[in-house]
Every structure is written in structure tokens, then in C-alpha cells.
Design a protein around this motif. Sequence first.
Motif, PDB file in Angstrom:
ATOM      1  N   ASN A 170       4.735   6.536  -7.259  1.00 18.79           N
ATOM      2  CA  ASN A 170       3.917   6.859  -6.098  1.00 18.79           C
ATOM      3  C   ASN A 170       4.421   8.124  -5.403  1.00 18.79           C
ATOM      4  O   ASN A 170       3.643   8.886  -4.839  1.00 18.79           O
ATOM      5  N   ARG A 229       0.840  -1.210   0.000  1.00 20.70           N
ATOM      6  CA  ARG A 229       0.000   0.000   0.000  1.00 20.70           C
ATOM      7  C   ARG A 229       0.870   1.253   0.000  1.00 20.70           C
ATOM      8  O   ARG A 229       0.712   2.137  -0.824  1.00 20.70           O
ATOM      9  N   THR A 230       1.791   1.297   0.965  1.00 24.83           N
ATOM     10  CA  THR A 230       2.568   2.526   1.148  1.00 24.83           C
ATOM     11  C   THR A 230       3.543   2.764   0.005  1.00 24.83           C
ATOM     12  O   THR A 230       4.031   3.868  -0.179  1.00 24.83           O
ATOM     13  N   SER A 231       3.795   1.721  -0.814  1.00 24.90           N
ATOM     14  CA  SER A 231       4.716   1.887  -1.949  1.00 24.90           C
ATOM     15  C   SER A 231       3.981   2.314  -3.207  1.00 24.90           C
ATOM     16  O   SER A 231       4.587   2.724  -4.179  1.00 24.90           O
ATOM     17  N   GLY A 232       2.640   2.165  -3.196  1.00 25.91           N
ATOM     18  CA  GLY A 232       1.895   2.496  -4.407  1.00 25.91           C
ATOM     19  C   GLY A 232       1.674   1.306  -5.325  1.00 25.91           C
ATOM     20  O   GLY A 232       1.090   1.439  -6.396  1.00 25.91           O
ATOM     21  N   ILE A 233       2.139   0.102  -4.940  1.00 24.33           N
ATOM     22  CA  ILE A 233       1.857  -1.084  -5.778  1.00 24.33           C
ATOM     23  C   ILE A 233       0.346  -1.318  -5.804  1.00 24.33           C
ATOM     24  O   ILE A 233      -0.220  -1.619  -6.841  1.00 24.33           O
ATOM     25  N   LYS A 286       7.123   1.531  -9.651  1.00 24.12           N
ATOM     26  CA  LYS A 286       5.811   1.842  -9.046  1.00 24.12           C
ATOM     27  C   LYS A 286       6.001   2.741  -7.820  1.00 24.12           C
ATOM     28  O   LYS A 286       5.260   3.700  -7.619  1.00 24.12           O
ATOM     29  N   THR A 287       6.972   2.379  -7.003  1.00 27.31           N
ATOM     30  CA  THR A 287       7.250   3.156  -5.798  1.00 27.31           C
ATOM     31  C   THR A 287       7.685   4.572  -6.164  1.00 27.31           C
ATOM     32  O   THR A 287       7.251   5.550  -5.555  1.00 27.31           O
TER      33      THR A 287
END
Lengths: 85, 532
Positions: free
Chosen positions: B493, A32-36, B489-490
Motif C-alpha cells: 500500500n 482501509r488505511t493499511s491497504g488490506i 499488504k501494508t
Amino acid sequence: MSDQTEKIRAFILAEFLPGESPANLRDDTPLRTSGILDSLATLRVVSFVEEQFGIEVEAHEAGVENFDRIADISAFIDRKRAAKS
Amino acid sequence: MTVPSNELHLAAYLEASAQRFPERTAVVSPDGSSITYRQLNEQADRVAAFLVRRGVQPGDRVGLLLPKSKEGVTAIFGILKARAAYVPADYTAPATRLRAIYADCQVRAIFIHASVLAVLAEAPPEARPDTIVVLGCSAADARAQGLDAVVDWEEVLSEQSRVDTSTSRSLDDLAFILYTSGSTGIPKGVMLSQRNATSLAEWASSVYQPSQEDRFSNHPPFHFDMSVQDLYPAIKHAAALYLVSEELGKDPRQLALFISENRLTIWYSTPSILTMLAEYGNLRKVSLDSLRIVGFAGEVFPVKHLRKLVDLVPHPAYYNFYGPTETNVCTFASIPKPVPANRTEPFPIGPACYHCTPLVLDQNGAEVNPGEEGLLYISGPSVFLGYWNRPKENAAAFLERNGRRWYNTGDVVREDKELGFIYLGRRDRMVKRRGFRIELDDVQSGLYRHKGLREVAVIAVPDADSGVKIIAYLSAHDPAKKPSIIELKTFCNQELPYYMSPDVFIYLDALPRTSTDKVNFPALKAAFLEGK
């Protein structure tokens, strides 16, 4: 346990990380916190977990504390199953 | 031109409803607290008087950085009563973006939530608006954060002076400015007048046929154009407006319960939210039979999810609304029920709304023959005034023709005699996803900031599941050390808003080039669609 984590890993790789090497998605990789996983993607993981492992996830349980890492998701499934039996 | 017709001003909608139905509920906050029409009108009068006393003039801009709340709606009507224009923005956006927006349109005053005071506290004092109203904490607490001239909401509501602008109102008054998305590009302020908003509200009322018995949802935030179609038809008809909080809006099961328990009758959101409700909202167990209208806009609705929603919630009338922020909704189509089982292509965007005149032109500016594809232009009372302080963009946005001013939507359409307009795509590199405009070049420049990448090309393809998929083709400086997809991806983000992050990353040794050494986008698109 390991079969369970592999199933979750395979689902996340296929759905949200096409082309990624499985070795890069570790049990402790933040999701979640990585944006995956964004909020919509998390709902898909929750629904996959419910169907695949026969548990029901309440809305308040689908947050970062249970769904940020494969290890957490797997431990959460174990707890839910233990509580059920 | 001053139009004396008082009932056609947004603030007059509230005043008329407060007179007819003073004790009916006007707005319900996400925390369950509510305000009646009489209270809303009285408090908005105090806000207006306060602003005028502080020097806010007709046409001045007033910022709004608040979570969804009845106080936010009160502030909006207070600003409108002062004949000023509100400028709402996403209070969770990066502070630099928010400061850029408010510096661009030079807000005279701002209503700001305690949780985001840093946006102002970290700006140089000369860049702060003259008047700062804080909500969610006391003025003393805000002063402790380094903001001297702060007033709190309670003080605004205790305003003793009165103003009456009802005789000087004009439909040409600037009512609000909505900044378009595009995070890495500089946002543009779309200026919308009273006429723009009231013409939409009047038209939407002809479709919704609302009454004081209706219970409207307000899901989109106030900085989204879609909120205009919730707020003003609801207030005009003295209906109740239920504000959906940002958190609740992302939780399909709670959202379904919210609609069901509050017996909402009119719902309007992006297809993403409705997809989420259909797929994860537990709708087999939760009845949404109070709904009589379900509208959607802001992106393509994948037919398989729409079919599922209509099957689960068959009762309401479904509408596909289409229109950019610059015109708001300008075409609409009723969705047939049930959705035919064999249909896979998205539904048409439909014929023009009665207050919008459409025109389809080819690349040379000539009208196309009926049924041929071309760019959609719109004219009429809903077409925006222009972009704030952007003469170059304004010159490019409008076309003078037949004595009318036409806005070029940039959308390619084809008109079908029976179905109305069919959306075909765009000639530029913009896509819409989850209600946001995304410039693919912005995604590209975001990715280029990653030092491991040598080449980046971002394309968008239609997708049956999500409407549109964003694909990033990449090559690395050192193929042996190419960044992993998780790393990318990170990175996205951190660098881009969530809705701009690509769905798929594909490495090539080198990107295909045309004979003039430009990235061959059509070849990439064809390769992706073939490989599917």
C-alpha cells in the motif's frame, strides 16, 4: 459481541487475507488505511455486514470512521441495531 | 501535409456545435454547475489567445493537473485551439511521478489545481513551465506558496486578444500525450494526433449515433484513453457531457442515482465500475432505463457480473471495446442479451473497427492461417505517432509491411469467422486490471524492496470474480521471522498503487527453479491453478 467480531474477522481473512494467521488480524488492525481493504473490497465487507447482521448501511456511513477496524465495524453494527430496536 | 478540412479538427467540433446549438448545455461539472456551447467556445478562445500571447507555439505541450471540472474541458479546447497538445496526468499521483512526466515532455505551460501546487513549488525554478495557471485559488494565494509567475483562471478568462488558428490546422498536429501507467517503471508518453482522435470520434459516432439530445457520462479521467471516446463524440454532436468526480466514481449507490437523476443515455467505463454498480448499486430500486448505450473496456469483464448487470439493466445496447492507448479502441463486440446462463468464458473482443486494419502474425512474422493464434497488429489512422522521445521503444513498437505502418499490440488473439477476435492473453508479463496496465515485474521489484523477503515471483491468473488475480510467491530470509500477510499488504500500500497490490501471498521454503536457475513461472502458475 465477540461472536460478531469473529464473524467479521473470519470473512475478512477468507476473502482478502488468505493464508494469514487469525491472530495477526486484531480488532484494532487498520483495514482501509493499511491497504488490506480497497474501495471495492470495502463494498464487499459492507454488503456482508448488511446481510449477516440485518442492518442497512448508508453510503456516507461506509467510510473510514466506521470501517477501518473490526472493533469500529462491530461498534457500528451495535449502534445501528440499537437505533432500530 | 495540411488538410484544409476544418470540420475534422477536434476544436472544430466545438466551434460547429457552438454555432448550431449555442445555448445547449455542453458540460456539467461534478458540483452541478454547467456551461453552454457558446460559453465553452468563447472561453476556450480566450484560453487559446492567452496561451499564444504567452508564447505557446503549435506542437508545444501544455500540462493539465486538475480534478474533473468544466474548467478542465475549457482548458483542453483552449489548448487545442492554440494548436498545442495537452498532457493530462493524475493530480493525485506522487509529485515525483508528475514532475518526471512534465520534465520528460517539457511542458511550456500548465493548468494546475490549488491543492497540488507543491508539485511545482518543490521543483527547482528552472524546471517549472514558463506559464502557470492556477485554478481553485487566486494568483496571490499561489504566490504565497513560493510560485512567482502565476496567473489565475479569472485572469485567463479576461484575455482581450484573439487568435484564429482555423486556417492553419492540420490533422497531423499533436493533440495530446497520454502517459502509460507503470509506477515503478518510467512512464512512456503516447503521442496522439488530431487524426488519431478524430478517426476514433468519427467511428464511435457510427456506433453511438449520438444527437444533441444525448447525455454522455464521462467516468474515466482525462489521462485515460477511454475519456477520448466520451469527450469528442459528445462535443461533436452538441450533446451534454456529465463529468463524474473521482469520489462519486467509487460510490456505486450514489453513482446509480447520478445516472438515474441526470437521465444519462451513454455510459462508458471499466468493467470494475460496472461490476460495482451491478453488485452494490441498489439497481433493483434505482432505474437506469434512460441508458441506451453501455460500453466497457480496459480489462476482462467477468461474465457472472456482466450477466447480473444485463439482467438488472436490460434496456441498453452493450459493447465490449478493446484497444491499447496506442490505437485506442480498435475492435468491438456487441454483447448478446440476455447473457446466456451457461456462459463462463469472457466475450470476444470482436471484429476490427472500420478505421482499423488488423493483421495477425506468428512469432516469425508470418501471417497465421485463419483461426490460428498470433500477435495482433493494427494499422490505420488511429495508430499513434510514437512515444515521446523514445527512439528505441518506437523502433520496437512498429513494423513496416506492405507499405503500411503496423503497431504491435503485444496481445495474442485468434480470429473466429463469425465472432471476430478472441483475446487469448500476452506473451510478455503485462496484465490489465481496472483499466491500468500492470507490469508484473514492477510488482515484483516493489516487493523485493521488503528486507525480509529473499525471493519474489509474481504471476497473474484468470479469475471468474475479478477478471484477473495477482499472486505473489515468496520466500523469506528467515522463515521464523517471515513478514505477515498484513505486513506485506501494508507495505504494498505504501510502495505501489492500489491496483498493483497482489491479491494473494503464498510462502514457499524456496521458489521452484528451472535447470538454468531461473524462477519456474509456469510451474508456479500450474501449481496455483491446480490448488484452486
